[in-house]
Scaffold this active site. Structure first.
Site, PDB file in Angstrom:
ATOM      1  N   ASP A 140       0.839  -1.187   0.000  1.00 44.97           N
ATOM      2  CA  ASP A 140       0.000   0.000   0.000  1.00 44.97           C
ATOM      3  C   ASP A 140       0.879   1.245   0.000  1.00 44.97           C
ATOM      4  OD1 ASP A 140      -2.541   1.175  -0.074  1.00 44.97           O
ATOM      5  OD2 ASP A 140      -2.434   1.637   2.060  1.00 44.97           O
ATOM      6  N   TYR A 142       1.103   5.785  -0.561  1.00 45.92           N
ATOM      7  CA  TYR A 142       0.677   6.993   0.159  1.00 45.92           C
ATOM      8  C   TYR A 142       0.964   8.144  -0.798  1.00 45.92           C
ATOM      9  CZ  TYR A 142       0.533   9.847   4.552  1.00 45.92           C
ATOM     10  OH  TYR A 142       0.232  10.719   5.574  1.00 45.92           O
ATOM     11  N   HIS A 147      -3.772  14.150   0.490  1.00 43.64           N
ATOM     12  CA  HIS A 147      -4.025  13.268   1.634  1.00 43.64           C
ATOM     13  C   HIS A 147      -2.867  13.326   2.628  1.00 43.64           C
ATOM     14  CE1 HIS A 147      -5.221   9.779   3.989  1.00 43.64           C
ATOM     15  NE2 HIS A 147      -4.047   9.228   3.755  1.00 43.64           N
ATOM     16  N   ARG A 156       0.961  16.356  12.952  1.00 43.02           N
ATOM     17  CA  ARG A 156       2.264  16.983  13.206  1.00 43.02           C
ATOM     18  C   ARG A 156       2.223  18.498  13.045  1.00 43.02           C
ATOM     19  NH1 ARG A 156       3.525  12.401  10.349  1.00 43.02           N
ATOM     20  NH2 ARG A 156       3.419  13.564   8.416  1.00 43.02           N
ATOM     21  N   GLU A 213     -10.435   4.006   3.234  1.00 42.59           N
ATOM     22  CA  GLU A 213      -9.487   4.720   2.389  1.00 42.59           C
ATOM     23  C   GLU A 213      -9.862   4.438   0.945  1.00 42.59           C
ATOM     24  OE1 GLU A 213      -5.414   3.933   3.550  1.00 42.59           O
ATOM     25  OE2 GLU A 213      -5.567   5.392   5.189  1.00 42.59           O
ATOM     26  N   GLU A 215      -9.118   4.107  -2.650  1.00 37.37           N
ATOM     27  CA  GLU A 215      -7.877   3.878  -3.394  1.00 37.37           C
ATOM     28  C   GLU A 215      -8.189   3.181  -4.723  1.00 37.37           C
ATOM     29  OE1 GLU A 215      -4.553   2.294  -1.283  1.00 37.37           O
ATOM     30  OE2 GLU A 215      -5.192   3.110   0.662  1.00 37.37           O
ATOM     31  N   ASP A 247      -9.165   0.461   1.503  1.00 39.04           N
ATOM     32  CA  ASP A 247      -8.153   0.036   2.469  1.00 39.04           C
ATOM     33  C   ASP A 247      -8.638   0.426   3.868  1.00 39.04           C
ATOM     34  OD1 ASP A 247      -5.722  -0.865   3.515  1.00 39.04           O
ATOM     35  OD2 ASP A 247      -4.806   1.114   3.314  1.00 39.04           O
ATOM     36  N   ARG A 251      -8.041   4.037  12.883  1.00 42.28           N
ATOM     37  CA  ARG A 251      -7.155   5.175  13.197  1.00 42.28           C
ATOM     38  C   ARG A 251      -6.643   5.161  14.625  1.00 42.28           C
ATOM     39  NH1 ARG A 251      -5.876   6.021   8.143  1.00 42.28           N
ATOM     40  NH2 ARG A 251      -7.669   6.559   6.863  1.00 42.28           N
ATOM     41  N   GLN A 254      -3.946   2.650  14.726  1.00 46.06           N
ATOM     42  CA  GLN A 254      -2.824   3.143  13.908  1.00 46.06           C
ATOM     43  C   GLN A 254      -1.966   4.151  14.665  1.00 46.06           C
ATOM     44  OE1 GLN A 254      -4.184   4.762  10.152  1.00 46.06           O
ATOM     45  NE2 GLN A 254      -2.132   5.330   9.464  1.00 46.06           N
ATOM     46  N   TYR A 258       1.995   2.997  15.035  1.00 48.50           N
ATOM     47  CA  TYR A 258       2.665   3.190  13.754  1.00 48.50           C
ATOM     48  C   TYR A 258       4.113   3.638  13.822  1.00 48.50           C
ATOM     49  CZ  TYR A 258       2.546   8.349  13.328  1.00 48.50           C
ATOM     50  OH  TYR A 258       2.779   9.685  13.459  1.00 48.50           O
ATOM     51  N   LYS A 267      -4.313  -1.869   9.604  1.00 50.36           N
ATOM     52  CA  LYS A 267      -4.691  -2.018   8.210  1.00 50.36           C
ATOM     53  C   LYS A 267      -4.646  -3.467   7.739  1.00 50.36           C
ATOM     54  CE  LYS A 267      -3.271   2.649   7.275  1.00 50.36           C
ATOM     55  NZ  LYS A 267      -4.106   3.173   6.196  1.00 50.36           N
ATOM     56  N   THR A 271      -9.085  -5.616   3.326  1.00 51.11           N
ATOM     57  CA  THR A 271      -8.945  -4.711   2.193  1.00 51.11           C
ATOM     58  C   THR A 271      -9.918  -5.218   1.135  1.00 51.11           C
ATOM     59  OG1 THR A 271      -6.593  -4.425   2.677  1.00 51.11           O
ATOM     60  CG2 THR A 271      -7.336  -3.771   0.484  1.00 51.11           C
ATOM     61  N   THR A 363      -4.569   6.568  -0.278  1.00 52.59           N
ATOM     62  CA  THR A 363      -5.838   7.294  -0.243  1.00 52.59           C
ATOM     63  C   THR A 363      -5.842   8.407  -1.276  1.00 52.59           C
ATOM     64  OG1 THR A 363      -5.905   6.856   2.118  1.00 52.59           O
ATOM     65  CG2 THR A 363      -7.429   8.527   1.279  1.00 52.59           C
ATOM     66  N   GLU A 377     -10.144  12.622   7.131  1.00 50.34           N
ATOM     67  CA  GLU A 377     -10.051  13.962   6.559  1.00 50.34           C
ATOM     68  C   GLU A 377     -11.423  14.633   6.465  1.00 50.34           C
ATOM     69  OE1 GLU A 377      -7.786  11.770   3.431  1.00 50.34           O
ATOM     70  OE2 GLU A 377      -7.085  13.805   3.008  1.00 50.34           O
TER      71      GLU A 377
END
Ligand code: MN
Length: 430
Positions: A140, A142, A147, A156, A213, A215, A247, A251, A254, A258, A267, A271, A363, A377
């Site tokens: 997968d 990114y 996104h 962050r 997600e 995708e 996907d 959260r 995660q 992560y 994840k 799927t 995503t 989001e």
């Protein structure tokens, strides 16, 4: 034939893309349908619990390709490749065999040929669809800048939203092939370790932030040799086709697990892919350039041709007992890295790519608030609930159904069918 889509190069087009072609099969010439004669996507189906058969969608029907091969009407190889209930043997043939078979099927289904009573056609609403491929590995990515920027801003702050590597590397992780399932398969809410910002210690609980997600899944046909990298042109040609992909992501699991190695259980539990593989060749008229580069890429990732695609994508959410409401509309052409660039980067180290490998795009989020590809989001991590008819949603409830659809539109419509999944209650803790 004239130009039929953005970015198309005439040399890539052939008689199978001719917009004037029509089929004698019911529903195939409906301009709003997903499966005109220019599409011809591949799938695996069964009727009344019988053996799995290879099929090509046309209009409201499925051409039984397993029967056509047994009858000697289609012969991509000296030995049968459509008799094993899975598409991997056909995908392992050279791309010219994919293309010749597509041209042969288009001729058999063409209105100018006239009805062919020697072909077996079954109604799509009378069959069960299965996973079309044996998924060799699932990776997968990114690859949507929008996104990655949104998620980075949330976790962050805006100043560190994109990690320093993001504009140079198609970021990805090796996922699980064992839990890739076909549209219509229920998805159990995952259990996991969860530790909220105010918690001293983690606890075992069902995810309370279950997300989607949106995708696109890329399916590798031609394998690469371990130790040998690919050019972007070789990678483009190695791709057999594309599916819609959800996907599913937890959260709250995660965010605790992560760092430092990336997502794991958040994840790995499911799927979902759509049952029909739209071939790379069917998408040729809809090629589109990637967005402008913000930083130059290393030369091995540069592309001489437009390798993205103009694919309209939608997500709808249907709480149990309620009608589905569209929550996102976007387009695959916004992706910063094409599937060919992702595959090129994947093979760079010498990683062997295999027939049946599945690559998630990452995503797909567009630039506007209604074009985001995850609830994370769309609700800004639960801050802004969505109105779904008379109910509200931040993350998914048990019984919620999520439907992803997609199509290309030029002189005709190339549809992807449906990628759907419903959330089932979590299992009892072990
Ligand atoms: Mn993903």
């Amino acid at each position: 034939m004239g130009p039929i889509g953005p970015g198309a190069e005439v040399s890539d087009l052939n008689a199978t893309h001719d917009p004037a072609r029509q089929s004698w099969v019911a529903g195939a010439n409906d301009p709003a349908g997903d499966f005109p004669i220019q599409n011809l996507p591949w799938g695996v189906f069964s009727v009344d619990g019988g053996v799995r058969r290879i099929g090509v969608a046309i209009g409201d029907m499925i051409l039984d390709v397993t029967a056509a091969e047994a009858a000697g009407l289609i012969a991509p190889a000296p030995v049968p490749v459509f008799d094993q209930g899975i598409l991997n043997p056909f995908m392992a043939l050279p791309p010219v065999a994919w293309s010749d078979t597509r041209a042969r099927i288009a001729n058999l289904l063409d209105a100018a040929t006239g009805e062919r009573p020697d072909l077996v056609l079954v109604r799509q609403d009378k069959v069960r669809m299965h996973l079309p491929i044996f998924v060799r590995s699932f990776t997968d990515f990114y690859a949507s800048r929008e996104h990655a920027t949104n998620v980075g801003t949330m976790f962050r702050g805006p100043d560190n939203a994109l990690m320093p590597n993001w504009l140079h590397i198609p970021i990805g992780y090796n996922g699980r092939a064992s839990t890739v399932v076909v549209s219509g398969t229920g998805i159990h809410r995952p259990l996991g370790q969860i530790k909220g910002p105010q918690d001293d210690l983690p606890r075992l609980a069902p995810s309370a932030k279950l997300d989607i997600e949106l995708e696109l899944g890329t399916i590798v046909g031609t394998p690469s040799t371990m130790g040998q990298p690919l050019t972007t042109a070789q990678a483009y040609d190695a791709i057999f086709g594309y599916v819609l992909l959800n996907d599913w992501s937890a959260r709250d699991i995660q965010v605790w697990e992560y760092q430092p190695l990336g997502p794991f259980q958040s994840k790995a539990f499911g799927t979902t892919i759509s049952p029909w593989i739209v071939t790379r060749e069917a998408l040729e008229p809809f090629r589109a350039p990637t967005p402008a580069r913000i930083q130059p890429l290393l030369p091995y990732l540069e592309e001489a041709t437009p390798n993205n695609f103009d694919i309209n994508l939608s997500v709808a959410l249907a709480p149990e007992g309620h009608r589905a409401v569209t929550i996102s509309n976007t387009n695959y052409r916004h992706m910063y890295y094409s599937a060919a660039q992702q595959l090129t980067h994947h093979a760079l180290s010498g990683c062997a790519m295999e027939t049946g490998d599945l690559l998630g795009s990452g995503t797909i989020s567009g630039p506007t608030p209604d074009s985001l590809g995850s609830l994370l989001e769309l609700t800004w991590n639960g801050r802004d609930p969505l109105k779904i008819g008379r109910v509200r949603r931040t993350f998914l409830h048990d019984g919620d159904r999520v439907d992803i659809t997609g199509y290309c539109r030029g002189d005709y419509r190339i549809g992807f069918g449906l990628c759907s999944g419903t959330i089932l209650p979590a299992a009892s803790p072990p």
